[in-house]
Motif scaffolding. Structure first.
Motif, short mmCIF file in Angstrom:
data_model
loop_
_atom_site.label_atom_id
_atom_site.label_comp_id
_atom_site.label_asym_id
_atom_site.label_seq_id
_atom_site.Cartn_x
_atom_site.Cartn_y
_atom_site.Cartn_z
N SER A 83 0.79 -1.24 0.00
CA SER A 83 0.00 0.00 0.00
C SER A 83 0.82 1.28 0.00
CB SER A 83 -0.95 0.01 1.20
OG SER A 83 -2.04 -0.86 0.96
N MET A 84 2.13 1.20 0.10
CA MET A 84 2.94 2.39 -0.15
C MET A 84 2.75 2.87 -1.59
SD MET A 84 6.49 1.83 1.94
CE MET A 84 6.83 0.16 1.44
N ASN A 179 -10.90 2.46 -3.63
CA ASN A 179 -10.77 3.90 -3.92
C ASN A 179 -9.59 4.16 -4.86
OD1 ASN A 179 -12.83 5.34 -2.33
ND2 ASN A 179 -11.80 4.45 -0.56
N TYR A 180 -8.48 3.50 -4.59
CA TYR A 180 -7.27 3.76 -5.37
C TYR A 180 -7.27 3.03 -6.71
CZ TYR A 180 -5.03 7.01 -2.33
OH TYR A 180 -4.73 8.15 -1.64
N SER A 181 -8.07 1.98 -6.83
CA SER A 181 -8.26 1.37 -8.15
C SER A 181 -9.06 2.31 -9.04
CB SER A 181 -8.96 0.02 -8.01
OG SER A 181 -8.16 -0.89 -7.29
N ILE A 182 -10.04 3.00 -8.45
CA ILE A 182 -10.80 4.01 -9.19
C ILE A 182 -9.87 5.13 -9.65
CG2 ILE A 182 -12.60 5.78 -9.01
CD1 ILE A 182 -14.01 3.92 -6.98
N ALA A 183 -8.99 5.57 -8.74
CA ALA A 183 -8.05 6.65 -9.09
C ALA A 183 -7.13 6.22 -10.23
CB ALA A 183 -7.23 7.03 -7.86
N ALA A 184 -6.67 4.96 -10.18
CA ALA A 184 -5.79 4.46 -11.25
C ALA A 184 -6.52 4.41 -12.58
CB ALA A 184 -5.26 3.08 -10.87
N THR A 215 2.16 -4.01 -11.05
CA THR A 215 1.37 -5.11 -11.61
C THR A 215 -0.09 -4.92 -11.19
OG1 THR A 215 1.68 -6.57 -9.68
CG2 THR A 215 3.32 -6.70 -11.43
N PRO A 216 -1.05 -5.39 -12.00
CA PRO A 216 -2.47 -5.25 -11.62
C PRO A 216 -2.83 -6.11 -10.40
CG PRO A 216 -2.22 -5.64 -13.98
CD PRO A 216 -0.89 -5.91 -13.37
N GLY A 217 -2.34 -7.35 -10.38
CA GLY A 217 -2.67 -8.27 -9.30
C GLY A 217 -1.55 -8.36 -8.27
N CYS A 218 -1.93 -8.67 -7.03
CA CYS A 218 -0.93 -8.77 -5.96
C CYS A 218 0.03 -9.93 -6.17
CB CYS A 218 -1.63 -8.95 -4.61
SG CYS A 218 -2.87 -7.70 -4.23
N SER A 219 -0.41 -10.96 -6.87
CA SER A 219 0.42 -12.15 -7.06
C SER A 219 0.94 -12.29 -8.48
CB SER A 219 -0.37 -13.41 -6.69
OG SER A 219 -1.53 -13.52 -7.50
N VAL A 237 9.15 -19.85 5.41
CA VAL A 237 8.98 -20.69 4.23
C VAL A 237 8.66 -19.78 3.04
CG1 VAL A 237 7.64 -22.54 3.17
CG2 VAL A 237 8.10 -22.60 5.64
N ALA A 238 9.44 -19.88 1.98
CA ALA A 238 9.16 -19.10 0.78
C ALA A 238 7.79 -19.50 0.24
CB ALA A 238 10.23 -19.35 -0.28
N ALA A 239 6.96 -18.51 -0.09
CA ALA A 239 5.59 -18.79 -0.49
C ALA A 239 5.12 -17.78 -1.53
CB ALA A 239 4.67 -18.73 0.74
N PRO A 240 4.21 -18.18 -2.41
CA PRO A 240 3.64 -17.22 -3.37
C PRO A 240 2.74 -16.24 -2.64
CG PRO A 240 2.49 -19.32 -3.50
CD PRO A 240 3.64 -19.54 -2.57
N GLU A 241 2.58 -15.07 -3.20
CA GLU A 241 1.70 -14.07 -2.60
C GLU A 241 0.23 -14.47 -2.81
OE1 GLU A 241 -0.04 -11.20 -0.68
OE2 GLU A 241 2.14 -11.54 -0.60
N MET A 242 -0.62 -14.07 -1.88
CA MET A 242 -2.05 -14.35 -1.99
C MET A 242 -2.64 -13.59 -3.18
SD MET A 242 -5.01 -13.79 0.91
CE MET A 242 -4.90 -11.99 0.91
N PRO A 243 -3.43 -14.26 -4.02
CA PRO A 243 -4.07 -13.54 -5.13
C PRO A 243 -4.95 -12.42 -4.60
CG PRO A 243 -4.27 -15.92 -5.40
CD PRO A 243 -3.76 -15.70 -4.01
N GLY A 244 -4.92 -11.30 -5.25
CA GLY A 244 -5.73 -10.18 -4.82
C GLY A 244 -5.67 -9.05 -5.82
N MET A 245 -6.53 -8.07 -5.60
CA MET A 245 -6.65 -6.91 -6.48
C MET A 245 -5.72 -5.82 -5.97
SD MET A 245 -9.97 -4.44 -6.75
CE MET A 245 -9.61 -3.91 -5.06
N CYS A 246 -4.62 -5.58 -6.68
CA CYS A 246 -3.64 -4.57 -6.25
C CYS A 246 -3.54 -3.40 -7.22
CB CYS A 246 -2.27 -5.23 -6.08
SG CYS A 246 -2.01 -5.94 -4.43
N PHE A 247 -4.46 -3.31 -8.15
CA PHE A 247 -4.37 -2.30 -9.19
C PHE A 247 -4.52 -0.90 -8.59
CE2 PHE A 247 -5.22 0.20 -12.87
CZ PHE A 247 -4.66 -0.50 -13.93
N GLY A 248 -3.45 -0.12 -8.62
CA GLY A 248 -3.49 1.25 -8.14
C GLY A 248 -3.36 1.38 -6.64
#
Length: 477
Positions: A83-84, A179-184, A215-219, A237-248
């Motif tokens: 979120s930075m 809110n920030y996906s709308i801004a993007a 990237t649009p997605g968190c993963s 333990v090295a792990a993949p990131e959880m799928p999610g909406m990170c756009f903007g």
């Protein structure tokens, strides 16, 4: 002669040090910063940390540990900053404001004609309210934990067509990533290019942030980005990131070197021609500042309970966390990037407090106790339920021989354990939603394991007792 009594090599070394100081070259971290970072890693079990303390023209860096590929962390290691990223989205909007493409007080429907909601109040939402989280959007009416997540900003905005607001626009502050996906999406529509391309061309490249992208997605895969880590009871333990909406709202991938540039830009000491001074100040302190939140930045105290004299923003994903904070007017700032969960805001605050002469806040990890309790409950519940399943025939024989079998009260505890096991992950996060099972697997894996033990072994023990009762009933018939 400047150093008449020094040997030649010592004079050369002294001149190099003096030159470095005068030019503001990066200096090694001093002992206090080293100790704070090492203490943080010890408390949270963090595999890799990249941190920096900025003091005027001096930048001290502290790097520790390894990345998800097993390589040593450096100032050029790529991290998800979560979120930075919002500070960059807000700056992108402000670039368009400076160019006269929109006003912060424009209604969103004016600059984003495709924006619709099943709530007549949506027409009153302004760009400023979107950036300050006062739009009225809420997770209670627009869940952000939808699987599979939306693929792009267009889909995110379209998905709001059937949603309502939780409050009148401008009346309540609630942190909500949409809110920030709308801004993007506004940036995309007004610039005629993709959001990532706009950030690269208009922000990152002018600031020399050549290793930063989004990237649009968190993963989603990003070039040169190793995996993050899950850390439970000190085991990483090295792990993949959880799928999610990170756009903007959380999709930027960057490095410590690049993020130092970003912080110095926001301090007003670097890239000064990119945004007007008024627009930069608006990002950090702009009205309405509900909840201490301006536009992509939030006011904070140096120490808990103190006045909000700092400006910063954190970022949290399942396998990445980070934080950045600066003290306006002093030239002092701190930055922390990590490749696991934790509380990097505490570390950045302590790094800054140490430089400002304020007391550091003691560090502790509440999840250590939570996970230890969950582990104990899981072991205990496993033993009880396995015993109940193994001894089901003996239990059924006792019930058959009893004058008053009381089957329902005897079976009810197993039924309750089974049902609670299925519901617990969802109930922890709020109103029941099966999608919260996925969130729990990433954020509290021991809770997911405990719930799975209750659900599966509870159902097995319950079923075996019923089968044994029926079998004995047939045998005696």
């Amino acid at each position: 002669m400047l150093f008449p009594r020094l040997p030649r090599l010592s004079r050369v070394a002294s001149l190099l040090v003096l030159t470095a100081v005068l030019l503001g070259w990066t200096a090694p971290a001093h002992a206090a910063g080293d100790r704070l970072v090492d203490d943080y890693r010890s408390v949270y079990g963090t595999p890799g940390v990249a941190a920096a303390v900025i003091d005027g023209s001096s930048v001290e860096t502290i790097v520790r540990g390894r990345d998800g590929d097993g390589e040593a962390v450096t100032s050029r290691t790529r991290f998800r900053i979560a979120s930075m990223s919002k500070s960059m989205t807000a700056a992108a909007v402000m670039l368009l404001v400076d160019r006269g493409r929109l006003s912060l007080d424009d209604p969103v429907v004016k600059v984003l004609p495709g924006f619709r909601m099943a709530d007549p109040r949506f027409t009153r939402i302004t760009v400023r309210q979107v950036l300050s989280h006062t739009s009225g959007l809420s997770n209670s009416t627009d869940s952000e934990y939808v699987f599979p997540p939306a693929r792009d900003a267009r889909e995110i905005v379209a998905g709001l067509a059937g949603k309502t607001l939780a409050a009148d626009p401008g009346t309540r502050w609630e942190y909500h990533n949409t809110n920030y996906s709308i801004a993007a999406r506004i940036v995309e529509l007004l610039s005629g290019t993709s959001f990532d391309a706009f950030l690269r061309a208009e922000l990152f490249t002018p600031l020399g942030m050549t290793a930063t992208s989004s990237t649009p997605g968190c993963s989603d895969r990003a070039e040169g980005l190793p995996s993050g880590y899950e850390v439970v009871l000190g085991v990483a333990v090295a792990a993949p990131e959880m799928p999610g909406m990170c756009f903007g709202n959380g999709g930027v991938v960057s490095t410590l070197d690049d993020m130092v540039r970003w912080l110095r830009f926001n301090q007003g000491t670097f890239g000064t021609g990119l945004l007007s001074a008024g627009s930069l100040a608006e990002l950090h302190t702009g009205r309405p500042k509900a909840g201490g939140y301006a536009l992509g930045w939030r006011s904070r105290p140096v120490t808990a309970g103190g006045p909000p004299s700092l400006v910063g923003h954190g970022g949290t994903l399942a396998t990445w966390t980070g934080d950045m904070v600066f003290s306006p007017g002093t030239g002092v700032a701190a930055l922390v990037l990590t490749n696991s969960g934790g509380d990097p805001g505490l570390l950045s605050a302590n790094l800054l407090a140490e430089r400002l002469g304020a007391p550091a806040t003691p560090m502790s990890n509440p999840l250590t106790v939570v996970n230890a309790v969950l582990l104990g409950l899981t072991v205990g519940m496993t033993a009880l339920l396995v015993t109940a399943a193994v001894r089901a025939r003996r239990w059924a024989a006792r019930r058959r021989a009893a004058r008053r079998p009381r089957l329902v009260p005897r079976l009810l505890p197993l039924a309750v354990v089974t049902v609670l096991g299925a519901l617990l992950p969802a109930l922890v996060w709020g109103p029941f939603d099966i999608q919260y099972w996925i969130v729990t697997v990433w954020l509290l894996p021991l809770l997911a394991i405990f719930s799975l033990v209750c659900c599966v072994l509870g159902a097995v023990a319950f079923g075996r007792r019923l089968r044994c009762l029926r079998r004995m009933a047939k045998e005696s018939a």
